[in-house]
Design a protein around this motif. Structure first.
Motif, PDB file in Angstrom:
ATOM      1  N   VAL A  40       0.867  -1.187   0.000  1.00  0.00           N
ATOM      2  CA  VAL A  40       0.000   0.000   0.000  1.00  0.00           C
ATOM      3  C   VAL A  40       0.896   1.227   0.000  1.00  0.00           C
ATOM      4  O   VAL A  40       1.790   1.358   0.836  1.00  0.00           O
ATOM      5  N   PHE A  41       0.671   2.122  -0.954  1.00  0.00           N
ATOM      6  CA  PHE A  41       1.371   3.401  -1.015  1.00  0.00           C
ATOM      7  C   PHE A  41       0.337   4.470  -0.674  1.00  0.00           C
ATOM      8  O   PHE A  41      -0.487   4.843  -1.506  1.00  0.00           O
ATOM      9  N   ASP A  42       0.366   4.935   0.578  1.00  0.00           N
ATOM     10  CA  ASP A  42      -0.635   5.866   1.087  1.00  0.00           C
ATOM     11  C   ASP A  42      -0.130   7.294   0.917  1.00  0.00           C
ATOM     12  O   ASP A  42       0.791   7.722   1.605  1.00  0.00           O
ATOM     13  N   TYR A  43      -0.731   8.017  -0.012  1.00  0.00           N
ATOM     14  CA  TYR A  43      -0.308   9.381  -0.314  1.00  0.00           C
ATOM     15  C   TYR A  43      -1.440  10.367  -0.028  1.00  0.00           C
ATOM     16  O   TYR A  43      -2.589  10.096  -0.308  1.00  0.00           O
ATOM     17  N   ALA A  44      -1.104  11.508   0.506  1.00  0.00           N
ATOM     18  CA  ALA A  44      -2.012  12.650   0.535  1.00  0.00           C
ATOM     19  C   ALA A  44      -1.569  13.593  -0.582  1.00  0.00           C
ATOM     20  O   ALA A  44      -2.358  14.030  -1.406  1.00  0.00           O
ATOM     21  N   ASP A  46       2.203  14.411  -3.183  1.00  0.00           N
ATOM     22  CA  ASP A  46       3.534  13.940  -3.538  1.00  0.00           C
ATOM     23  C   ASP A  46       4.573  14.979  -3.119  1.00  0.00           C
ATOM     24  O   ASP A  46       4.251  15.972  -2.471  1.00  0.00           O
ATOM     25  N   ALA A  47       5.813  14.793  -3.488  1.00  0.00           N
ATOM     26  CA  ALA A  47       6.903  15.678  -3.061  1.00  0.00           C
ATOM     27  C   ALA A  47       6.738  17.101  -3.576  1.00  0.00           C
ATOM     28  O   ALA A  47       7.246  18.050  -2.979  1.00  0.00           O
ATOM     29  N   THR A  48       6.004  17.288  -4.668  1.00  0.00           N
ATOM     30  CA  THR A  48       5.808  18.634  -5.221  1.00  0.00           C
ATOM     31  C   THR A  48       4.565  19.314  -4.684  1.00  0.00           C
ATOM     32  O   THR A  48       4.273  20.443  -5.048  1.00  0.00           O
ATOM     33  N   GLY A  49       3.786  18.615  -3.823  1.00  0.00           N
ATOM     34  CA  GLY A  49       2.597  19.215  -3.246  1.00  0.00           C
ATOM     35  C   GLY A  49       1.319  18.901  -4.003  1.00  0.00           C
ATOM     36  O   GLY A  49       0.232  19.323  -3.598  1.00  0.00           O
ATOM     37  N   ASN A  50       1.394  18.193  -5.100  1.00  0.00           N
ATOM     38  CA  ASN A  50       0.199  17.807  -5.855  1.00  0.00           C
ATOM     39  C   ASN A  50      -0.509  16.649  -5.170  1.00  0.00           C
ATOM     40  O   ASN A  50       0.127  15.798  -4.567  1.00  0.00           O
ATOM     41  N   GLU A  51      -1.844  16.639  -5.271  1.00  0.00           N
ATOM     42  CA  GLU A  51      -2.598  15.524  -4.704  1.00  0.00           C
ATOM     43  C   GLU A  51      -2.278  14.251  -5.471  1.00  0.00           C
ATOM     44  O   GLU A  51      -2.115  14.271  -6.681  1.00  0.00           O
ATOM     45  N   LYS A  52      -2.222  13.166  -4.723  1.00  0.00           N
ATOM     46  CA  LYS A  52      -1.884  11.890  -5.342  1.00  0.00           C
ATOM     47  C   LYS A  52      -2.757  10.809  -4.723  1.00  0.00           C
ATOM     48  O   LYS A  52      -2.985  10.796  -3.518  1.00  0.00           O
ATOM     49  N   ASP A  53      -3.241   9.889  -5.558  1.00  0.00           N
ATOM     50  CA  ASP A  53      -4.104   8.804  -5.075  1.00  0.00           C
ATOM     51  C   ASP A  53      -3.284   7.736  -4.373  1.00  0.00           C
ATOM     52  O   ASP A  53      -2.132   7.485  -4.710  1.00  0.00           O
ATOM     53  N   THR A  54      -3.909   7.090  -3.397  1.00  0.00           N
ATOM     54  CA  THR A  54      -3.295   5.948  -2.739  1.00  0.00           C
ATOM     55  C   THR A  54      -3.290   4.781  -3.714  1.00  0.00           C
ATOM     56  O   THR A  54      -4.261   4.538  -4.414  1.00  0.00           O
TER      57      THR A  54
END
Length: 128
Positions: A40-44, A46-54
Motif C-alpha cells: 500500500v502506497f498511502d499518499y495525501a 507527492d513531493a511537489t505538493g500535488n494531490e496523489k491517489d493511494t
C-alpha cells in the motif's frame, strides 16, 4: 546453448552402469519457493505538493530449481523463475503487463558441471 548442454549431458550418459531404485531418487531433485506480498502506497500529496491517489498492488515471485545427477562426474542444474526483465529481482506485479496479460516465466540460469574426478573430489585418501 541450453540445447548443446542438454545434448552433452545425454552423450556423457544419463544412466549409470550400476543403478538401483534408491539411486534414482537422488539423481533428480526439485525445490523452489513462492513469495507474495501486498503493498500500500498511502499518499495525501507527492513531493511537489500535488494531490496523489493511494495505490495498492500485489507482488509475487516464483522460483523452481532442478538438479540432475548425470553420473559420478557430471551434473546439470537450472533455475526457472518469474521476472525475466529485471536481473536484480524476480518480483512481478499481479496485473502487469497491461490488463492482466501473460507474465514471463522462463529459464533464468542453467549450467552443466563436468569434473575429471568422481564426485568432484580430488583423488587421494582425503579426497574420498
Amino acid at each position: 546453448m541450453l540445447l548443446v548442454l542438454t545434448i552433452s549431458a545425454m552423450a556423457i550418459g544419463f544412466m549409470p552402469e550400476n543403478s538401483s531404485a534408491g539411486d534414482e531418487k537422488q539423481r533428480l531433485s526439485f525445490w523452489g519457493d513462492i513469495r507474495g506480498r501486498f503493498e500500500v502506497f498511502d499518499y495525501a500529496t507527492d513531493a511537489t505538493g500535488n494531490e496523489k491517489d493511494t495505490r495498492t498492488r500485489i507482488r509475487y515471485r516464483l522460483r523452481l530449481n532442478g538438479k540432475a545427477v548425470i553420473n559420478n562426474r557430471a551434473n546439470f542444474q537450472m533455475l526457472i523463475g518469474t521476472g525475466l526483465f529485471d536481473n536484480r529481482s524476480g518480483n512481478v506485479t499481479l496485473g502487469d503487463p497491461v490488463d492482466f496479460g501473460v507474465n514471463a516465466i522462463g529459464l533464468r540460469r542453467a549450467f552443466l558441471t563436468l569434473s575429471p574426478w568422481e564426485h568432484g573430489k580430488l583423488p587421494g585418501d582425503r579426497g574420498h
